[in-house]
Design an enzyme around this catalytic site. Structure first.
Site, PDB file in Angstrom:
ATOM      1  N   ASP A  30       0.826  -1.396  -0.030  1.00  0.00           N
ATOM      2  CA  ASP A  30      -0.007   0.067  -0.097  1.00  0.00           C
ATOM      3  C   ASP A  30       0.807   1.187  -0.120  1.00  0.00           C
ATOM      4  O   ASP A  30       1.870   1.416   0.727  1.00  0.00           O
ATOM      5  CB  ASP A  30      -0.874   0.018   0.982  1.00  0.00           C
ATOM      6  CG  ASP A  30      -1.993   0.909   1.233  1.00  0.00           C
ATOM      7  OD1 ASP A  30      -3.279   0.631   0.942  1.00  0.00           O
ATOM      8  OD2 ASP A  30      -1.625   2.260   1.069  1.00  0.00           O
ATOM      9  N   ILE A  31       0.503   2.235  -0.686  1.00  0.00           N
ATOM     10  CA  ILE A  31       1.292   3.440  -1.274  1.00  0.00           C
ATOM     11  C   ILE A  31       1.265   4.334   0.210  1.00  0.00           C
ATOM     12  O   ILE A  31       2.300   5.015   0.507  1.00  0.00           O
ATOM     13  CB  ILE A  31       0.812   4.549  -2.109  1.00  0.00           C
ATOM     14  CG1 ILE A  31       2.000   5.029  -2.543  1.00  0.00           C
ATOM     15  CG2 ILE A  31      -0.441   5.111  -1.888  1.00  0.00           C
ATOM     16  CD1 ILE A  31       1.440   5.822  -4.028  1.00  0.00           C
ATOM     17  N   ASN A  87     -13.193  -3.202   2.456  1.00  0.00           N
ATOM     18  CA  ASN A  87     -14.223  -2.081   2.310  1.00  0.00           C
ATOM     19  C   ASN A  87     -15.166  -2.358   1.144  1.00  0.00           C
ATOM     20  O   ASN A  87     -14.765  -2.399   0.082  1.00  0.00           O
ATOM     21  CB  ASN A  87     -13.470  -0.882   2.330  1.00  0.00           C
ATOM     22  CG  ASN A  87     -12.727  -0.670   3.576  1.00  0.00           C
ATOM     23  OD1 ASN A  87     -13.065  -1.116   4.926  1.00  0.00           O
ATOM     24  ND2 ASN A  87     -11.441  -0.135   3.835  1.00  0.00           N
ATOM     25  N   GLY A  93     -15.268   3.396   3.825  1.00  0.00           N
ATOM     26  CA  GLY A  93     -14.025   3.942   3.275  1.00  0.00           C
ATOM     27  C   GLY A  93     -13.409   3.594   2.324  1.00  0.00           C
ATOM     28  O   GLY A  93     -12.457   4.038   1.866  1.00  0.00           O
ATOM     29  N   HIS A 100     -10.168  -5.198  -3.394  1.00  0.00           N
ATOM     30  CA  HIS A 100      -8.846  -5.599  -2.714  1.00  0.00           C
ATOM     31  C   HIS A 100      -8.983  -5.899  -1.213  1.00  0.00           C
ATOM     32  O   HIS A 100      -9.957  -5.582  -0.426  1.00  0.00           O
ATOM     33  CB  HIS A 100      -7.863  -4.194  -2.808  1.00  0.00           C
ATOM     34  CG  HIS A 100      -8.700  -2.970  -2.439  1.00  0.00           C
ATOM     35  ND1 HIS A 100      -9.419  -2.254  -3.158  1.00  0.00           N
ATOM     36  CD2 HIS A 100      -8.546  -2.524  -1.121  1.00  0.00           C
ATOM     37  CE1 HIS A 100      -9.856  -1.081  -2.399  1.00  0.00           C
ATOM     38  NE2 HIS A 100      -9.419  -1.177  -1.374  1.00  0.00           N
ATOM     39  N   HIS A 102      -7.171  -5.568   2.194  1.00  0.00           N
ATOM     40  CA  HIS A 102      -5.911  -5.063   2.882  1.00  0.00           C
ATOM     41  C   HIS A 102      -5.361  -6.102   3.791  1.00  0.00           C
ATOM     42  O   HIS A 102      -6.030  -6.766   4.618  1.00  0.00           O
ATOM     43  CB  HIS A 102      -6.394  -4.071   3.930  1.00  0.00           C
ATOM     44  CG  HIS A 102      -6.883  -2.892   3.311  1.00  0.00           C
ATOM     45  ND1 HIS A 102      -6.187  -1.830   2.894  1.00  0.00           N
ATOM     46  CD2 HIS A 102      -8.294  -2.716   2.703  1.00  0.00           C
ATOM     47  CE1 HIS A 102      -7.076  -0.809   2.275  1.00  0.00           C
ATOM     48  NE2 HIS A 102      -8.142  -1.287   1.952  1.00  0.00           N
TER      49      HIS A 102
HETATM   50  P1  5GP Z   1      -9.700   1.646   0.093  1.00  0.00           P
HETATM   51  O1  5GP Z   1      -9.823   2.744   1.175  1.00  0.00           O
HETATM   52  O2  5GP Z   1     -10.531   1.531  -1.052  1.00  0.00           O
HETATM   53  O3  5GP Z   1     -10.245   0.420   0.981  1.00  0.00           O
HETATM   54  O4  5GP Z   1      -8.228   1.369   0.056  1.00  0.00           O
HETATM   55  C1  5GP Z   1      -7.525   1.649  -0.978  1.00  0.00           C
HETATM   56  C2  5GP Z   1      -6.108   1.741  -0.381  1.00  0.00           C
HETATM   57  O5  5GP Z   1      -5.199   1.884  -1.756  1.00  0.00           O
HETATM   58  C3  5GP Z   1      -5.640   2.839   0.380  1.00  0.00           C
HETATM   59  O6  5GP Z   1      -5.112   2.127   1.499  1.00  0.00           O
HETATM   60  C4  5GP Z   1      -4.511   3.563  -0.600  1.00  0.00           C
HETATM   61  O7  5GP Z   1      -3.424   3.804   0.354  1.00  0.00           O
HETATM   62  C5  5GP Z   1      -4.014   2.677  -1.510  1.00  0.00           C
HETATM   63  N1  5GP Z   1      -3.823   3.303  -2.853  1.00  0.00           N
HETATM   64  C6  5GP Z   1      -4.357   4.287  -3.392  1.00  0.00           C
HETATM   65  N2  5GP Z   1      -3.705   4.543  -4.387  1.00  0.00           N
HETATM   66  C7  5GP Z   1      -2.557   3.608  -4.520  1.00  0.00           C
HETATM   67  C8  5GP Z   1      -1.648   3.612  -5.569  1.00  0.00           C
HETATM   68  O8  5GP Z   1      -1.476   4.278  -6.564  1.00  0.00           O
HETATM   69  N3  5GP Z   1      -0.512   2.539  -5.285  1.00  0.00           N
HETATM   70  C9  5GP Z   1      -0.603   2.049  -4.129  1.00  0.00           C
HETATM   71  N4  5GP Z   1       0.527   1.076  -3.799  1.00  0.00           N
HETATM   72  N5  5GP Z   1      -1.610   1.865  -3.249  1.00  0.00           N
HETATM   73  C10 5GP Z   1      -2.609   2.986  -3.358  1.00  0.00           C
END
Ligand code: 5GP
Ligand code: ZN
Length: 114
Positions: A30-31, A87, A93, A100, A102
């Protein structure tokens, strides 16, 4: 999905730190990590939300969980404990609309989650 950031990661159009890859799934760091271990496990094919998982795709979801468990072992957090989070839709969130899981670990988790 041409405008999906995770599809672009699958296609290697956007760089990411990939830790696992096979024909149907990809895992990358995760970034914006929320724990010492924060890895995302995704299907290579675009599915927008958990609600859009086709009925005949339960095997794919099982596969993603198996990869998450394998990575937890590889990263040395399996015995201590780890959390898998998926999520769905805005109040959860969800910010990236390509499903995906986490994988979070390496620190004490809180419950209930925020
Ligand atoms: P969500 O909030 O949809 O459950 O999680 C999305 C996740 O994707 C977040 O934890 C966010 O930091 C990660 N994320 C968003 N854009 C990127 C990206 O361009 N590269 C990576 N490696 N992670 C990303
Ligand atoms: Zn996508």
């Amino acid at each position: 999905m041409s405008d999906c950031i995770f599809c672009k990661i699958v296609q290697k159009k956007i760089p990411s730190r990939i830790v696992y890859e096979d024909e149907i799934s990809l895992a990358f760091e995760d970034i914006n990590p929320q724990a010492p271990v924060h890895t995302l496990i995704i299907p290579k094919k675009h599915i927008s939300t958990l609600l859009d998982i086709p009925e005949d795709d339960s095997g794919l979801i099982g596969h993603l969980f198996r990869i998450a468990n394998k990575l937890a072992k590889d990263k040395g957090i399996a015995e201590r404990g780890y959390r898998l989070v998926a999520n769905c839709n805005p109040e959860s969130g969800q910010t990236v609309y390509h499903i995906h899981i986490h994988l979070l670990g390496g620190r004490r988790m809180h419950w209930p989650p925020g």
